[in-house]
Design a protein around this motif. Structure first.
Motif, PDB file in Angstrom:
ATOM      1  N   VAL A 179       0.846  -1.204   0.000  1.00  8.53           N
ATOM      2  CA  VAL A 179       0.000   0.000   0.000  1.00  8.53           C
ATOM      3  C   VAL A 179       0.877   1.248   0.000  1.00  8.53           C
ATOM      4  O   VAL A 179       1.908   1.283   0.676  1.00  8.53           O
ATOM      5  CB  VAL A 179      -0.996  -0.014   1.199  1.00  8.53           C
ATOM      6  N   LEU A 180       0.484   2.238  -0.801  1.00  8.95           N
ATOM      7  CA  LEU A 180       1.220   3.508  -0.864  1.00  8.95           C
ATOM      8  C   LEU A 180       0.280   4.629  -0.443  1.00  8.95           C
ATOM      9  O   LEU A 180      -0.861   4.687  -0.927  1.00  8.95           O
ATOM     10  CB  LEU A 180       1.696   3.783  -2.292  1.00  8.95           C
ATOM     11  N   THR A 181       0.753   5.505   0.434  1.00 11.64           N
ATOM     12  CA  THR A 181      -0.094   6.601   0.922  1.00 11.64           C
ATOM     13  C   THR A 181       0.691   7.917   0.848  1.00 11.64           C
ATOM     14  O   THR A 181       1.919   7.891   0.760  1.00 11.64           O
ATOM     15  CB  THR A 181      -0.489   6.372   2.400  1.00 11.64           C
ATOM     16  N   PRO A 182      -0.018   9.051   0.939  1.00 16.33           N
ATOM     17  CA  PRO A 182       0.699  10.333   0.900  1.00 16.33           C
ATOM     18  C   PRO A 182       1.588  10.537   2.121  1.00 16.33           C
ATOM     19  O   PRO A 182       2.552  11.292   2.065  1.00 16.33           O
ATOM     20  CB  PRO A 182      -0.418  11.383   0.894  1.00 16.33           C
ATOM     21  N   GLU A 183       1.284   9.869   3.234  1.00 20.11           N
ATOM     22  CA  GLU A 183       2.005  10.133   4.491  1.00 20.11           C
ATOM     23  C   GLU A 183       3.369   9.464   4.541  1.00 20.11           C
ATOM     24  O   GLU A 183       4.252   9.907   5.276  1.00 20.11           O
ATOM     25  CB  GLU A 183       1.213   9.623   5.703  1.00 20.11           C
ATOM     26  N   PHE A 184       3.532   8.355   3.806  1.00 22.45           N
ATOM     27  CA  PHE A 184       4.777   7.584   3.911  1.00 22.45           C
ATOM     28  C   PHE A 184       5.407   7.453   2.538  1.00 22.45           C
ATOM     29  O   PHE A 184       4.712   7.161   1.559  1.00 22.45           O
ATOM     30  CB  PHE A 184       4.493   6.184   4.489  1.00 22.45           C
ATOM     31  N   GLU A 185       6.729   7.654   2.530  1.00 14.77           N
ATOM     32  CA  GLU A 185       7.424   7.580   1.245  1.00 14.77           C
ATOM     33  C   GLU A 185       7.691   6.115   0.890  1.00 14.77           C
ATOM     34  O   GLU A 185       8.060   5.327   1.757  1.00 14.77           O
ATOM     35  CB  GLU A 185       8.752   8.322   1.395  1.00 14.77           C
ATOM     36  N   THR A 186       7.494   5.778  -0.352  1.00 14.77           N
ATOM     37  CA  THR A 186       7.810   4.413  -0.801  1.00 14.77           C
ATOM     38  C   THR A 186       8.663   4.518  -2.054  1.00 14.77           C
ATOM     39  O   THR A 186       8.347   5.289  -2.967  1.00 14.77           O
ATOM     40  CB  THR A 186       6.521   3.637  -1.177  1.00 14.77           C
ATOM     41  N   LYS A 187       9.737   3.750  -2.093  1.00 18.41           N
ATOM     42  CA  LYS A 187      10.565   3.754  -3.297  1.00 18.41           C
ATOM     43  C   LYS A 187       9.965   2.739  -4.274  1.00 18.41           C
ATOM     44  O   LYS A 187       9.757   1.573  -3.904  1.00 18.41           O
ATOM     45  CB  LYS A 187      11.996   3.339  -2.952  1.00 18.41           C
ATOM     46  N   PRO A 188       9.735   3.146  -5.511  1.00 15.75           N
ATOM     47  CA  PRO A 188       9.158   2.196  -6.472  1.00 15.75           C
ATOM     48  C   PRO A 188      10.022   0.950  -6.620  1.00 15.75           C
ATOM     49  O   PRO A 188       9.499  -0.160  -6.801  1.00 15.75           O
ATOM     50  CB  PRO A 188       9.096   2.984  -7.779  1.00 15.75           C
TER      51      PRO A 188
END
Ligand SMILES: Nc1ncnc2c1ncn2[C@@H]1O[C@H](COP(=O)(O)OP(=O)(O)OP(=O)(O)O)[C@@H](O)[C@H]1O
Ligand SMILES: O=P(O)(O)OC[C@H]1O[C@](O)(CO)[C@@H](O)[C@@H]1O
Length: 309
Positions: A174-183
């Motif tokens: 899951v990807l959200t605006p609050e947490f950065e995720t590296k593709p």
């Protein structure tokens, strides 16, 4: 929304009050668009999605002059109290009206669940169930085709809907605006999953996340190592549809509480669900505040993702 309007009207009838509904939100209030309501007019409202009164954003209302005019329009129509049903913007408007002398009670309603002072807003549970239904269907398709699917759900600034639908839908990430995720991290998980023989990979992405759902889909397809990826944007499907039983009951509780607050002369409050109790929360405490996403739920969604190891 309709279940809340119905609840407010029914509770007000119980007090012997006359009820008028305002059409099209603050735009309608400014134009004095009041619709007289009797209990016959509310038949069938409980189960209807959307808002039968209509809603409209109003730039006019945003001005000081507009808000004073809105209070005047309400006074001219003989309005002695107003219940506002809406999200953060609508509740800010409610506070402004209350401060200008029109007694107002607020009811939080937004699918983002970002209103402070309440555990749940009206509409969240319905939108969540819709998002989960979409994820379930997408997973069926993904398994049949051995594909990755990226599902974009609403939430420009808040990942509540994404995290909760990922949890309930058993998504893989899951990807959200609050947490950065590296593709690259998602691509790595995806490849592990593919090598482990998993027939599908479903990622839920908030509208406001970075990378966006579209960008993530591009990364997966550019990597080209495992599954091909497709994108599904749930879009406005999430904001329609008949309300769940939870939402109907919440709307009933908040609506009746709003009328009781006005009857008690305790205006300027939002009705909030805290635990299992409806509390009166001062509007000035919640306006301009957000209800942050619980990081524990985000972590749980990651922990429960069933990546083969
Ligand atoms: N800070 C503010 N003060 C007074 N009124 C506001 C404020 N922000 C928005 N409004 C008014 O509230 C109405 C609804 O605002 P908005 O479109 O932001 O929706 P919302 O109630 O926050 O719900 P949603 O969750 O759908 O965004 C608009 O007509 C706008 O004029
Ligand atoms: O298309 P619109 O009018 O911007 O509405 C969509 C937005 O409304 C919300 O559903 C509620 O604020 C957001 O999650 C979403 O970004």
């Amino acid at each position: 929304m309709n279940a809340a309007v119905r609840a407010v009207a029914q509770a007000a009838f119980g007090k012997g009050w006359e009820v008028a509904a305002v059409e099209s939100g603050y735009a309608g209030l400014l134009e004095g668009r009041f619709r007289s309501v009797d209990s016959g007019a509310l038949s069938g409202w409980m189960s209807r999605g959307g808002t039968m009164l209509g809603t409209e954003r109003s730039d006019d209302f945003a001005t000081d002059e507009g808000k004073s005019r809105a209070v005047e329009a309400a006074r001219e129509a003989g309005v002695e109290g107003l219940v506002v049903v809406g999200g953060g913007g609508s509740l800010a408007g409610a506070l402004a009206l209350d401060e200008r002398g029109l007694p107002v009670a607020g009811i939080p309603a937004t699918i983002d669940n970002d209103v402070a002072g309440t555990d749940m807003s009206i509409g969240v549970d319905t939108a969540l169930n819709t998002a989960v239904g979409i994820i379930d269907r997408i997973r069926d398709t993904a398994s049949s085709h051995h594909r990755a699917h990226v599902v974009e759900v609403f939430g420009r600034d808040n990942g509540y809907l994404a995290v909760m639908s990922a949890l309930a839908g058993g998504a893989d990430a899951v990807l959200t605006p609050e947490f950065e995720t590296k593709p690259e991290d998602i691509v790595r998980l995806l490849e592990e999953s593919y090598e482990g023989g998993k027939p599908h990979f479903v990622v839920v992405v908030s509208e406001g996340a970075s990378p966006t759902a579209d960008e993530l889909c591009g990364h997966i397809n550019d990597a080209g190592e495992s599954y091909a990826a497709d994108l599904t944007a749930a879009g406005h499907i999430q904001s329609g549809g008949g309300p769940t039983a939870f939402d109907r009951i919440l709307a009933g509780r908040l609506g009746a509480a709003a009328v009781k607050a006005l009857a008690d002369g305790d205006a300027g409050k939002m009705m909030g669900l805290q635990g299992n109790v409806i509390e009166r929360v001062p509007l000035e405490e919640i306006v301009g505040e957000d209800r942050p996403l619980d990081p524990g739920l985000y972590e749980l969604a990651g922990e429960l993702a069933r990546i083969p190891r």
